[in-house]
Design a protein around this motif. Structure first.
Motif, PDB file in Angstrom:
ATOM      1  N   TYR A 197     -27.801 -56.964 -82.385  1.00  0.00           N
ATOM      2  CA  TYR A 197     -26.814 -56.578 -84.108  1.00  0.00           C
ATOM      3  C   TYR A 197     -25.568 -55.656 -83.720  1.00  0.00           C
ATOM      4  CZ  TYR A 197     -30.475 -59.614 -85.764  1.00  0.00           C
ATOM      5  OH  TYR A 197     -31.578 -60.971 -85.506  1.00  0.00           O
ATOM      6  N   LEU A 198     -25.549 -54.259 -82.789  1.00  0.00           N
ATOM      7  CA  LEU A 198     -24.973 -53.931 -82.366  1.00  0.00           C
ATOM      8  C   LEU A 198     -23.838 -53.887 -81.790  1.00  0.00           C
ATOM      9  CD1 LEU A 198     -25.153 -50.381 -82.703  1.00  0.00           C
ATOM     10  CD2 LEU A 198     -25.576 -50.701 -80.116  1.00  0.00           C
ATOM     11  N   HIS A 234     -34.822 -60.858 -88.217  1.00  0.00           N
ATOM     12  CA  HIS A 234     -34.769 -61.649 -89.614  1.00  0.00           C
ATOM     13  C   HIS A 234     -34.960 -61.176 -90.730  1.00  0.00           C
ATOM     14  CE1 HIS A 234     -33.962 -64.757 -92.888  1.00  0.00           C
ATOM     15  NE2 HIS A 234     -35.112 -63.428 -93.866  1.00  0.00           N
ATOM     16  N   ILE A 235     -35.463 -59.344 -90.029  1.00  0.00           N
ATOM     17  CA  ILE A 235     -35.283 -58.727 -91.373  1.00  0.00           C
ATOM     18  C   ILE A 235     -33.731 -57.598 -90.549  1.00  0.00           C
ATOM     19  CG2 ILE A 235     -35.583 -56.009 -92.018  1.00  0.00           C
ATOM     20  CD1 ILE A 235     -38.653 -57.278 -91.775  1.00  0.00           C
ATOM     21  N   PHE A 236     -33.490 -57.505 -89.888  1.00  0.00           N
ATOM     22  CA  PHE A 236     -32.128 -56.952 -88.908  1.00  0.00           C
ATOM     23  C   PHE A 236     -31.169 -57.223 -89.582  1.00  0.00           C
ATOM     24  CE2 PHE A 236     -35.052 -55.129 -84.904  1.00  0.00           C
ATOM     25  CZ  PHE A 236     -35.245 -54.249 -85.813  1.00  0.00           C
ATOM     26  N   GLU A 237     -30.881 -58.987 -89.162  1.00  0.00           N
ATOM     27  CA  GLU A 237     -30.261 -59.752 -89.410  1.00  0.00           C
ATOM     28  C   GLU A 237     -29.422 -59.483 -91.492  1.00  0.00           C
ATOM     29  OE1 GLU A 237     -26.856 -62.608 -89.745  1.00  0.00           O
ATOM     30  OE2 GLU A 237     -27.889 -62.118 -87.997  1.00  0.00           O
ATOM     31  N   ARG A 276     -27.212 -48.810 -85.522  1.00  0.00           N
ATOM     32  CA  ARG A 276     -27.479 -47.305 -84.626  1.00  0.00           C
ATOM     33  C   ARG A 276     -28.454 -46.689 -84.902  1.00  0.00           C
ATOM     34  NH1 ARG A 276     -22.426 -43.786 -86.066  1.00  0.00           N
ATOM     35  NH2 ARG A 276     -20.425 -45.818 -85.705  1.00  0.00           N
ATOM     36  N   SER A 277     -29.244 -46.940 -85.780  1.00  0.00           N
ATOM     37  CA  SER A 277     -30.402 -46.718 -86.742  1.00  0.00           C
ATOM     38  C   SER A 277     -31.770 -47.183 -85.664  1.00  0.00           C
ATOM     39  CB  SER A 277     -30.398 -45.671 -87.770  1.00  0.00           C
ATOM     40  OG  SER A 277     -29.541 -45.101 -88.271  1.00  0.00           O
ATOM     41  N   LEU A 278     -31.253 -48.911 -86.274  1.00  0.00           N
ATOM     42  CA  LEU A 278     -32.765 -49.076 -85.796  1.00  0.00           C
ATOM     43  C   LEU A 278     -32.125 -49.227 -84.173  1.00  0.00           C
ATOM     44  CD1 LEU A 278     -31.542 -53.018 -87.641  1.00  0.00           C
ATOM     45  CD2 LEU A 278     -33.217 -51.212 -87.920  1.00  0.00           C
ATOM     46  N   VAL A 279     -31.218 -49.095 -83.707  1.00  0.00           N
ATOM     47  CA  VAL A 279     -31.847 -49.608 -81.911  1.00  0.00           C
ATOM     48  C   VAL A 279     -32.636 -47.873 -81.310  1.00  0.00           C
ATOM     49  CG1 VAL A 279     -29.913 -51.242 -81.306  1.00  0.00           C
ATOM     50  CG2 VAL A 279     -29.431 -48.448 -81.348  1.00  0.00           C
TER      51      VAL A 279
END
Length: 77
Positions: free
Chosen positions: A63-64, A9-12, A47-50
């Motif tokens: 999401y990427l 949910h935060i990523f979204e 990109r940072s998240l992955v």
């Protein structure tokens, strides 16, 4: 420990660009320009998240690749 559903949910929330997947918006040039400028920071975040860790990579990969931006100047030849 934070459950994966909360992270997703935060990523979204952190990667969402409004009206990105709404076809009716693409008939108006000013909306496309605004979206393109908003897509770039969202892509940097994705990109940072992955790259954080394996667990985040697994959760953030969808999401990427959710949206793509293809500049008009790109030649396919």
């Amino acid at each position: 420990r934070i459950p994966p559903e909360v992270w997703e949910h935060i990523f979204e929330l952190t990667t969402h660009v409004p009206y990105t997947l709404v076809p009716e918006v693409y008939g108006r040039f000013e909306c496309i320009r605004d979206q393109h400028s908003a897509l770039q920071p969202a892509l940097v975040t994705k990109r940072s998240l992955v790259l954080v860790c394996k667990q985040w990579q697994h959760m953030a990969m969808c999401y990427l690749y959710r949206t793509m931006s293809i500049p008009h100047q790109v030649s396919m030849y």
